[in-house]
Design an enzyme around this catalytic site. Structure first.
Site, short mmCIF file in Angstrom:
data_model
loop_
_atom_site.label_atom_id
_atom_site.label_comp_id
_atom_site.label_asym_id
_atom_site.label_seq_id
_atom_site.Cartn_x
_atom_site.Cartn_y
_atom_site.Cartn_z
N SER A 154 0.81 -1.21 0.00
CA SER A 154 0.00 0.00 0.00
C SER A 154 0.85 1.27 0.00
O SER A 154 2.03 1.25 0.33
CB SER A 154 -0.95 0.03 1.20
OG SER A 154 -0.40 0.73 2.29
N VAL A 155 0.19 2.37 -0.36
CA VAL A 155 0.82 3.68 -0.39
C VAL A 155 1.26 4.11 1.01
O VAL A 155 2.17 4.94 1.16
CB VAL A 155 -0.17 4.72 -0.98
CG1 VAL A 155 -1.35 4.94 -0.04
CG2 VAL A 155 0.50 6.03 -1.31
N LYS A 156 0.66 3.55 2.05
CA LYS A 156 0.94 3.96 3.42
C LYS A 156 2.35 3.57 3.89
O LYS A 156 2.84 4.09 4.89
CB LYS A 156 -0.09 3.36 4.37
CG LYS A 156 -1.53 3.82 4.12
CD LYS A 156 -1.71 5.29 4.42
CE LYS A 156 -3.19 5.69 4.36
NZ LYS A 156 -3.41 7.08 4.74
N ASP A 157 3.01 2.66 3.17
CA ASP A 157 4.39 2.33 3.52
C ASP A 157 5.27 3.57 3.52
O ASP A 157 6.19 3.71 4.33
CB ASP A 157 4.97 1.31 2.52
CG ASP A 157 4.38 -0.07 2.67
OD1 ASP A 157 3.49 -0.25 3.53
OD2 ASP A 157 4.79 -0.96 1.91
N ALA B 86 4.60 5.68 6.66
CA ALA B 86 4.88 4.93 7.88
C ALA B 86 6.36 4.99 8.22
O ALA B 86 6.74 5.30 9.36
CB ALA B 86 4.41 3.49 7.73
#
Length: 456
Positions: free
Chosen positions: A41-44, A47
């Site tokens: 996901s883009v959230k890596d 994060a």
């Protein structure tokens, strides 16, 4: 060549041109496929940025615990960072999130607390509040708070924006992404607009979220807030990462349209993506049909992978149960309300009224369900069947206050939800629905209204 840890593989995700789904739309439509990140996901991106910035600031120390409220994808990115750097993770999630997301987080060693969805953010049971409380109680813990942690936006300013600018050879004219925490769209838009101030940024919102109206009016309208199913976009708060000056316009998308588009992306484009990806593409293409020219290039962020949604949008039974599977043409709540316009103002009763008064109102108006109010606020509901059952049990309740017997308020839904979706939301625990029209007037929709809409 090799990488020292999995977190070094984050970023440099590909752009893919949409084919069949974008047929008939002017311009070039590209999607940035973020499931190529190691956590899918883009959230890596944000994060690892939040973790490394916290380390530099001394907020996260060796052996520490990362505590975060997440819809799943941020948690996965944080968990990967924790694995690589030796931290413990505890995540809070709303109960509307898919079981796959919970299972994936536990598989990479995280502790997961599941919290109720339909409570206010400040409610001690909400996943925001539980995360904050755990942070206060656990020594040497760090609460990134992705909503207000500006490292979120900075991550996309430093990586996503430059990648898109380079990959499109500076030809991008429109950028579209779902808006949740706001980091992806605002950080990326900031970089792109610094390269070309004419680039248009399109935010994708969901019905039940406050963003679109706030952008257009500057008003935080609690009347806009009601439960929705799509995961990862929309909010009932205004995160600090949402910089509305970086978002030129919003498009709202229904749960059903998002779910159907998600499945189309898998079947027609080979893009096995998550639910909010379908929302982003549907909303972006709605905008593109009316606004793009042949020479324009639009890039849409596809945030995550379809493995998170195997039991939901990729499950026929789940889709059918929620009225999403069949693409028949159904009337909408808007059509139902328009037919009922001659029935007059919504009938309500005050919570302090006596049971006898409620019975009189229900009988006089010829209705079966009625909202209960406390001043201007709807605080509960009542059905004729419940009052009848109570009267049979104890006839002397007629002089008691109605708030003793009321049920929870009827669920608010979007005006553009179709009859099949509405019918999936009506059950014994929620016998009617409510909608607000464009003039902020409240209307009630019952099973009888749905039957009329289906047969007329």
């Amino acid at each position: 060549m090799y990488y020292n840890s999995i977190i070094e593989t984050i970023g440099d995700t590909p752009l893919v041109k949409l084919g069949k789904i974008a047929e008939g739309i002017k311009g070039t439509i590209l999607v940035k496929v973020e499931y190529f990140n190691p956590g899918n996901s883009v959230k890596d991106r944000m994060a690892i940025k939040m973790v490394e910035d916290a380390e530099k600031a001394g907020l996260l120390k060796p052996g520490g615990t990362i505590i975060e409220g997440t819809s799943g994808n941020t948690g996965m990115g944080l968990a990967l960072a924790a694995c690589a750097k030796g931290y413990r993770c505890i995540f809070t999630m709303a109960d509307k999130q898919s079981q796959e997301k919970i299972d994936i987080l536990r598989a990479v060693g995280a502790e997961v607390h599941v919290c109720p969805t339909n409570v206010a953010p400040e409610d001690p049971r909400s996943y925001y509040s539980v995360a904050s409380k755990l942070n206060e109680e656990i020594p040497n813990s760090f609460y990134p708070n992705q909503y207000d942690n500006m490292s979120n936006s900075v991550a996309h300013y430093e990586t996503t924006g430059p990648e898109i600018w380079k990959q499109t050879e500076h030809k991008i004219t429109h950028f579209a992404a779902g808006v949740g925490t706001g980091g992806t769209i605002c950080g990326t838009s900031k970089y792109l607009k610094e390269q070309n101030a004419n680039i248009v940024s399109v935010g994708i919102d969901t019905y039940g979220s406050v963003f679109k109206k706030y952008k257009e009016t500057g008003e935080f309208d609690e009347n806009e807030i009601y439960p929705y199913l799509t995961e990862g976009i929309g909010e009932d708060i205004l995160p600090k990462n949402v910089d509305f000056s970086m978002i030129d316009t919003f498009v709202k998308v229904t749960d059903k349209d998002s779910a159907i588009m998600t499945r189309r992306l898998a079947r027609e484009e080979g893009l096995f993506v998550g639910w909010s990806c379908g929302a982003a593409v549907y909303g972006a293409l709605e905008y593109a049909r009316e606004n793009l020219k042949e020479e324009d290039t639009m890039v849409i962020i596809l945030p995550d992978h379809g493995t998170r949604y195997l039991a939901k949008v990729y499950n026929d039974e789940w889709m059918r149960a929620h009225g999403f599977l069949e693409e028949r043409s159904f009337a909408t709540a808007r059509h139902i309300v328009s037919r009922k316009n001659g029935s007059g103002k919504l009938v309500t009763i005050d919570k302090n009224c006596k049971v006898a008064d409620a019975i009189s109102t229900i009988t006089k108006e010829g209705i079966s369900q009625i909202p209960i109010t406390d001043g201007e606020h709807i605080v509960g509901s009542l059905s004729d069947s419940k009052i009848l059952a109570k009267l049979i049990e104890s006839p002397d309740i007629k002089n008691q206050s109605i708030d003793t017997f009321m049920d929870k308020p009827f669920t608010f839904v979007a005006m553009d939800n179709t009859v099949d979706v509405l019918s999936s939301l009506i059950n014994k625990d929620n016998p009617a629905l409510m909608v607000r029209d464009d003039e902020n007037q409240i209307h009630i929709i019952t099973q009888a209204d749905l039957l009329t809409a289906m047969t007329s």
